[in-house]
Design an enzyme around this catalytic site. Structure first.
Site, PDB file in Angstrom:
ATOM      1  NE  ARG A 278     -20.759 107.186  15.237  1.00  0.00           N
ATOM      2  CZ  ARG A 278     -19.647 107.867  15.500  1.00  0.00           C
ATOM      3  NH1 ARG A 278     -19.583 108.687  16.531  1.00  0.00           N
ATOM      4  NH2 ARG A 278     -18.595 107.774  14.707  1.00  0.00           N
ATOM      5  CG  ASP A 279     -18.814 111.295  14.147  1.00  0.00           C
ATOM      6  OD1 ASP A 279     -19.003 112.071  15.098  1.00  0.00           O
ATOM      7  OD2 ASP A 279     -17.673 111.000  13.744  1.00  0.00           O
TER       8      ASP A 279
ATOM      9  CG  HIS B  93     -13.530 109.280  11.576  1.00  0.00           C
ATOM     10  ND1 HIS B  93     -14.744 108.638  11.511  1.00  0.00           N
ATOM     11  CD2 HIS B  93     -13.711 110.292  12.472  1.00  0.00           C
ATOM     12  CE1 HIS B  93     -15.613 109.225  12.309  1.00  0.00           C
ATOM     13  NE2 HIS B  93     -15.004 110.240  12.918  1.00  0.00           N
TER      14      HIS B  93
ATOM     15  CG  HIS C  24     -14.467 115.113  13.195  1.00  0.00           C
ATOM     16  ND1 HIS C  24     -15.776 115.314  13.554  1.00  0.00           N
ATOM     17  CD2 HIS C  24     -14.206 113.810  13.452  1.00  0.00           C
ATOM     18  CE1 HIS C  24     -16.286 114.175  14.011  1.00  0.00           C
ATOM     19  NE2 HIS C  24     -15.353 113.240  13.960  1.00  0.00           N
TER      20      HIS C  24
ATOM     21  CB  CYS D  33     -16.991 114.238  19.271  1.00  0.00           C
ATOM     22  SG  CYS D  33     -16.911 113.030  20.597  1.00  0.00           S
TER      23      CYS D  33
ATOM     24  CG  ASN E   4     -17.062 112.703  10.465  1.00  0.00           C
ATOM     25  OD1 ASN E   4     -17.815 112.522  11.395  1.00  0.00           O
ATOM     26  ND2 ASN E   4     -15.910 112.099  10.351  1.00  0.00           N
TER      27      ASN E   4
HETATM   28  P1  HMG Z   1     -19.887 104.345  32.582  1.00  0.00           P
HETATM   29  O1  HMG Z   1     -20.675 105.359  33.322  1.00  0.00           O
HETATM   30  O2  HMG Z   1     -18.433 104.348  32.812  1.00  0.00           O
HETATM   31  O3  HMG Z   1     -20.348 102.862  32.741  1.00  0.00           O
HETATM   32  O4  HMG Z   1     -20.203 104.534  31.036  1.00  0.00           O
HETATM   33  P2  HMG Z   1     -21.343 102.101  33.628  1.00  0.00           P
HETATM   34  O5  HMG Z   1     -21.162 100.699  33.244  1.00  0.00           O
HETATM   35  O6  HMG Z   1     -21.155 102.528  35.049  1.00  0.00           O
HETATM   36  O7  HMG Z   1     -22.780 102.587  33.135  1.00  0.00           O
HETATM   37  C1  HMG Z   1     -23.350 103.838  33.432  1.00  0.00           C
HETATM   38  C2  HMG Z   1     -24.791 103.857  33.002  1.00  0.00           C
HETATM   39  O8  HMG Z   1     -24.881 103.600  31.576  1.00  0.00           O
HETATM   40  C3  HMG Z   1     -25.596 102.750  33.681  1.00  0.00           C
HETATM   41  O9  HMG Z   1     -26.915 103.228  33.792  1.00  0.00           O
HETATM   42  C4  HMG Z   1     -25.545 101.633  32.685  1.00  0.00           C
HETATM   43  O10 HMG Z   1     -26.612 100.761  32.821  1.00  0.00           O
HETATM   44  C5  HMG Z   1     -25.614 102.398  31.377  1.00  0.00           C
HETATM   45  P3  HMG Z   1     -27.484 103.772  35.188  1.00  0.00           P
HETATM   46  O11 HMG Z   1     -27.255 102.657  36.172  1.00  0.00           O
HETATM   47  O12 HMG Z   1     -26.657 105.007  35.500  1.00  0.00           O
HETATM   48  O13 HMG Z   1     -28.915 104.070  34.886  1.00  0.00           O
HETATM   49  N1  HMG Z   1     -24.980 101.712  30.230  1.00  0.00           N
HETATM   50  C6  HMG Z   1     -25.565 101.609  29.025  1.00  0.00           C
HETATM   51  N2  HMG Z   1     -26.756 102.029  28.571  1.00  0.00           N
HETATM   52  C7  HMG Z   1     -27.032 101.752  27.273  1.00  0.00           C
HETATM   53  N3  HMG Z   1     -26.182 101.126  26.447  1.00  0.00           N
HETATM   54  C8  HMG Z   1     -24.982 100.704  26.872  1.00  0.00           C
HETATM   55  C9  HMG Z   1     -24.634 100.942  28.220  1.00  0.00           C
HETATM   56  N4  HMG Z   1     -23.535 100.669  28.952  1.00  0.00           N
HETATM   57  C10 HMG Z   1     -23.762 101.147  30.182  1.00  0.00           C
HETATM   58  N5  HMG Z   1     -24.156 100.099  26.025  1.00  0.00           N
HETATM   59  C11 HMG Z   1     -20.133 104.118  28.695  1.00  0.00           C
HETATM   60  C12 HMG Z   1     -19.485 103.860  30.040  1.00  0.00           C
HETATM   61  C13 HMG Z   1     -19.178 103.694  27.598  1.00  0.00           C
HETATM   62  C14 HMG Z   1     -21.426 103.324  28.604  1.00  0.00           C
HETATM   63  C15 HMG Z   1     -20.446 105.630  28.609  1.00  0.00           C
HETATM   64  O14 HMG Z   1     -19.262 106.320  28.879  1.00  0.00           O
HETATM   65  C16 HMG Z   1     -20.976 106.054  27.278  1.00  0.00           C
HETATM   66  O15 HMG Z   1     -22.025 105.613  26.826  1.00  0.00           O
HETATM   67  N6  HMG Z   1     -20.253 106.989  26.611  1.00  0.00           N
HETATM   68  C17 HMG Z   1     -20.661 107.525  25.335  1.00  0.00           C
HETATM   69  C18 HMG Z   1     -19.528 107.435  24.368  1.00  0.00           C
HETATM   70  C19 HMG Z   1     -19.928 107.986  23.014  1.00  0.00           C
HETATM   71  O16 HMG Z   1     -20.949 107.593  22.459  1.00  0.00           O
HETATM   72  N7  HMG Z   1     -19.101 108.902  22.473  1.00  0.00           N
HETATM   73  C20 HMG Z   1     -19.309 109.450  21.168  1.00  0.00           C
HETATM   74  C21 HMG Z   1     -18.965 108.464  20.119  1.00  0.00           C
HETATM   75  S1  HMG Z   1     -17.209 108.268  19.877  1.00  0.00           S
HETATM   76  C22 HMG Z   1     -16.821 109.405  18.664  1.00  0.00           C
HETATM   77  O17 HMG Z   1     -17.649 110.209  18.294  1.00  0.00           O
HETATM   78  C23 HMG Z   1     -15.443 109.332  18.046  1.00  0.00           C
HETATM   79  C24 HMG Z   1     -15.458 108.689  16.654  1.00  0.00           C
HETATM   80  O18 HMG Z   1     -16.361 109.363  15.788  1.00  0.00           O
HETATM   81  C25 HMG Z   1     -14.050 108.710  16.036  1.00  0.00           C
HETATM   82  C26 HMG Z   1     -13.400 110.104  16.089  1.00  0.00           C
HETATM   83  O19 HMG Z   1     -13.970 111.064  15.567  1.00  0.00           O
HETATM   84  O20 HMG Z   1     -12.346 110.181  16.686  1.00  0.00           O
HETATM   85  C27 HMG Z   1     -15.921 107.228  16.720  1.00  0.00           C
HETATM   86 MG    MG Z   2     -15.888 111.162  14.714  1.00  0.00          MG
END
Ligand code: HMG
Ligand code: MG
Length: 279
Positions: free
Chosen positions: A12-13, A201, A203, A234, A243
């Site tokens: 995933r990450d 966690h 990186h 990310c 990571n």
């Molecule tokens: P948004 O644009 O604010 O929300 O996104 P929305 O509700 O307006 O939805 C926009 C579009 O996404 C719509 O589609 C929804 O249907 C769709 P459109 O009408 O434009 O065709 N949608 C979805 N599609 C699939 N699955 C869903 C979903 N929800 C809405 N669940 C949202 C908000 C959170 C969805 C968006 O901002 C997003 O997906 N962001 C991605 C975040 C992400 O994956 N980041 C990386 C992971 S976090 C990380 O790496 C940190 C971590 O490792 C810890 C660390 O290192 O610190 C965990």
């Molecule tokens: Mg991370």
């Protein structure tokens, strides 16, 4: 021998930031190799918007294609109820919600404030019958807001635990934290939260992840996230590296006399696949 749990987040990450789409069978091959290594927790995908993170668009197909080992818990990241429902349908053993300690990263990563993100998680807790893990990003520094106060991290962590997370993983998202900063952070958090509720966690952008793990180990934390082959970064944290590599952490933990149950040779085979599939 003291036990440490390694949570494998490479599929995933690690993969979420790869510029070239990694084919679904390659993701499955990687996860199956990880399943054979003795790891007990593997984060296999995220159910997020494919427009935001195209690499995770095949999350359901990945979950359907992997060979499930009953000894392994397979988890996925879910930002909202919609993502949770898809993950649940895909049959994951646990899900993870993810918040940030900084407003800037919260906006860039999930397009809402910290408070709004916590509100979006409530329905997940209402509907879930699988355990829910929490993440807090930017626990030391944010690429947009700069240094983050330990109290801000403690507050979000406490919120996630109060909502029902069984554990919160503290993310040094951009890999800039120094051991001194991690020590100050943990001193603040552990005054309020037991070490058994926390994971690290880290990186490894600046090569300090292992030193930070040592600080966390000394503070009593026994769960660490890592990505096989050091995969990743990310998409919403420019310049962040992957990571810390799982095989590097494993070797270090073995040197320090900790037991993880992970087989180094089998993990090396998975690391070779990680490098191959990454392209
Ligand atoms: P948004 O644009 O604010 O929300 O996104 P929305 O509700 O307006 O939805 C926009 C579009 O996404 C719509 O589609 C929804 O249907 C769709 P459109 O009408 O434009 O065709 N949608 C979805 N599609 C699939 N699955 C869903 C979903 N929800 C809405 N669940 C949202 C908000 C959170 C969805 C968006 O901002 C997003 O997906 N962001 C991605 C975040 C992400 O994956 N980041 C990386 C992971 S976090 C990380 O790496 C940190 C971590 O490792 C810890 C660390 O290192 O610190 C965990
Ligand atoms: Mg991370």
């Amino acid at each position: 021998m003291s036990r440490v749990t390694l949570v494998e987040v490479g599929p995933r990450d690690g993969l979420q930031n790869q510029p070239q789409f990694v084919a679904t069978p390659d993701k499955i091959k990687l996860i199956d190799a990880l399943s054979a290594s003795g790891l007990t927790q593997i984060e296999v995908a995220s159910f997020v918007s494919p427009k935001w993170v195209p690499q995770m668009a095949d999350a359901a197909a990945v979950c359907a294609g992997i060979a499930r080992d009953p000894a392994v818990k397979y988890s996925a990241l879910t930002p909202n109820l919609r993502g949770f429902e898809a993950a649940n349908e895909a049959g994951v053993d646990s899900v993870a919600v993810f918040a940030s300690a900084s407003e800037g990263f919260s906006q860039k990563n999930i397009n809402c404030s910290i408070k709004e993100s916590l509100e979006r998680f409530f329905p997940i807790f209402d509907h879930s019958n699988v355990p829910i893990r929490g993440y807090v990003s930017c626990v030391v520094e944010c690429p947009y807001d700069g240094l983050i106060a330990p109290d801000a991290v403690a507050e979000v962590t406490m919120h996630l635990l109060d909502m029902g997370c069984y554990e919160v993983s503290l993310g040094d998202t951009i890999g800039r934290a120094t051991p001194q900063q991690v020590d100050r952070l943990l001193t603040c958090i552990l005054a309020q939260i037991p070490a058994g509720k926390l994971a690290g966690h880290f990186h490894d952008t600046h090569g300090q992840a292992l030193d930070n793990i040592d600080v966390a180990l000394a503070a009593g934390i026994r769960v660490f996230d890592a990505a096989v082959g050091g995969l990743g970064g990310c998409p919403f944290a420019p310049g962040a590296a992957g990571n810390v590599a799982t095989e590097t952490v494993l070797a270090h933990l073995q040197d320090c006399g900790f037991d993880t149950g992970v087989d180094a040779d089998a993990l090396e085979q998975a690391a070779a696949i990680a490098l191959e599939v990454k392209g």
